[in-house]
Design a protein around this motif. Structure first.
Motif, mmCIF file in Angstrom:
data_model
loop_
_atom_site.group_PDB
_atom_site.id
_atom_site.type_symbol
_atom_site.label_atom_id
_atom_site.label_comp_id
_atom_site.label_asym_id
_atom_site.label_seq_id
_atom_site.Cartn_x
_atom_site.Cartn_y
_atom_site.Cartn_z
ATOM 1 N N GLN A 128 0.835 -1.204 0.000
ATOM 2 C CA GLN A 128 0.000 0.000 0.000
ATOM 3 C C GLN A 128 0.867 1.250 0.000
ATOM 4 O O GLN A 128 0.593 2.204 -0.723
ATOM 5 C CB GLN A 128 -0.944 0.001 1.206
ATOM 6 C CG GLN A 128 -1.940 1.141 1.191
ATOM 7 C CD GLN A 128 -2.844 1.085 -0.032
ATOM 8 O OE1 GLN A 128 -3.401 0.041 -0.350
ATOM 9 N NE2 GLN A 128 -2.988 2.201 -0.719
ATOM 10 N N ARG A 129 1.957 1.260 0.780
ATOM 11 C CA ARG A 129 2.857 2.412 0.791
ATOM 12 C C ARG A 129 3.536 2.592 -0.558
ATOM 13 O O ARG A 129 3.752 3.718 -1.010
ATOM 14 C CB ARG A 129 3.890 2.271 1.908
ATOM 15 C CG ARG A 129 3.296 2.686 3.257
ATOM 16 C CD ARG A 129 4.340 2.706 4.309
ATOM 17 N NE ARG A 129 4.284 1.374 4.921
ATOM 18 C CZ ARG A 129 5.255 0.793 5.567
ATOM 19 N NH1 ARG A 129 6.402 1.387 5.709
ATOM 20 N NH2 ARG A 129 5.101 -0.400 6.074
ATOM 21 N N ALA A 130 3.884 1.496 -1.216
ATOM 22 C CA ALA A 130 4.494 1.587 -2.546
ATOM 23 C C ALA A 130 3.517 2.171 -3.543
ATOM 24 O O ALA A 130 3.889 3.027 -4.367
ATOM 25 C CB ALA A 130 4.968 0.209 -2.991
ATOM 26 N N ILE A 131 2.274 1.758 -3.484
ATOM 27 C CA ILE A 131 1.242 2.287 -4.386
ATOM 28 C C ILE A 131 1.015 3.776 -4.105
ATOM 29 O O ILE A 131 0.917 4.590 -5.034
ATOM 30 C CB ILE A 131 -0.070 1.479 -4.239
ATOM 31 C CG1 ILE A 131 0.132 0.082 -4.831
ATOM 32 C CG2 ILE A 131 -1.233 2.201 -4.921
ATOM 33 C CD1 ILE A 131 -1.006 -0.878 -4.535
ATOM 34 N N ASP A 132 0.943 4.127 -2.815
ATOM 35 C CA ASP A 132 0.750 5.529 -2.451
ATOM 36 C C ASP A 132 1.897 6.415 -2.934
ATOM 37 O O ASP A 132 1.684 7.540 -3.387
ATOM 38 C CB ASP A 132 0.576 5.674 -0.932
ATOM 39 C CG ASP A 132 -0.730 5.087 -0.439
ATOM 40 O OD1 ASP A 132 -1.637 4.828 -1.282
ATOM 41 O OD2 ASP A 132 -0.854 4.870 0.786
ATOM 42 N N SER A 133 3.121 5.913 -2.846
ATOM 43 C CA SER A 133 4.272 6.708 -3.301
ATOM 44 C C SER A 133 4.286 6.860 -4.812
ATOM 45 O O SER A 133 4.777 7.857 -5.333
ATOM 46 C CB SER A 133 5.578 6.110 -2.788
ATOM 47 O OG SER A 133 5.817 4.873 -3.422
ATOM 48 N N LEU A 134 3.758 5.891 -5.535
ATOM 49 C CA LEU A 134 3.681 5.995 -6.991
ATOM 50 C C LEU A 134 2.620 7.014 -7.418
ATOM 51 O O LEU A 134 2.734 7.642 -8.464
ATOM 52 C CB LEU A 134 3.380 4.634 -7.616
ATOM 53 C CG LEU A 134 4.516 3.619 -7.555
ATOM 54 C CD1 LEU A 134 4.023 2.267 -8.046
ATOM 55 C CD2 LEU A 134 5.700 4.097 -8.390
ATOM 56 N N ARG A 135 1.576 7.149 -6.630
ATOM 57 C CA ARG A 135 0.499 8.116 -6.925
ATOM 58 C C ARG A 135 0.960 9.553 -6.704
ATOM 59 O O ARG A 135 0.450 10.461 -7.322
ATOM 60 C CB ARG A 135 -0.710 7.848 -6.043
ATOM 61 C CG ARG A 135 -1.473 6.626 -6.424
ATOM 62 C CD ARG A 135 -2.691 6.492 -5.563
ATOM 63 N NE ARG A 135 -3.364 5.236 -5.850
ATOM 64 C CZ ARG A 135 -4.260 4.709 -5.077
ATOM 65 N NH1 ARG A 135 -4.587 5.297 -3.930
ATOM 66 N NH2 ARG A 135 -4.837 3.577 -5.390
#
Length: 136
Positions: A128-135
């Motif tokens: 989830q943190r990886a997805i959030d950082s990509l956004r």
């Protein structure tokens, strides 16, 4: 991809421990189940084994529940001459289930399940943190 592997491995561990908990629950539920006729065999304790499993497509090695088998051993006898399953001497054969052993097995399975759940939750959080950082 390593996070995906961690999710797969921890989910397989949770499935295996769930199976173990079901067998322990069955043993505890039947710890007083005697035969109904003289000489009849009472409930016999069950055990579950685990086996390694390799998913050839992903090359991930996991654990999965194996065969459920019955535990060997003699049945303890209890003097109860009025019981329908009592032999000619008045003894009834009782299941070879020891509640202390079952509770210890249950605690071990619960701890293992909990550890796998923690890995699953941590991995999910990392994804989830990886997805959030990509956004961002």
């Amino acid at each position: 991809m390593d996070l995906d592997r961690a999710l797969t491995i921890s989910a397989a561990g949770m499935t295996a421990q769930s199976s173990r908990l079901r067998v322990v629950a069955e043993n505890l539920a039947n710890q007083d189940a005697t035969g109904t006729a003289p000489g009849a065999e009472p409930y016999r304790r069950k055990t579950v084994t685990f086996e390694r499993h390799l998913d050839r497509a992903t090359q991930i090695e996991t654990v999965r529940p194996g065969r459920v088998s019955t535990a060997p051993g003699e049945f303890p006898e209890r003097y109860e001459p009025s019981h329908p399953a009592a032999n000619e001497r008045g003894y009834v054969r009782t299941p070879n289930v020891d509640s202390l052993i079952e509770v210890m097995d249950m605690r071990e399975a619960q701890r293992s399940y909990s550890a796998n759940l923690s890995v699953l939750e941590t991995t999910r959080s990392m994804l989830q943190r990886a997805i959030d950082s990509l956004r961002a």
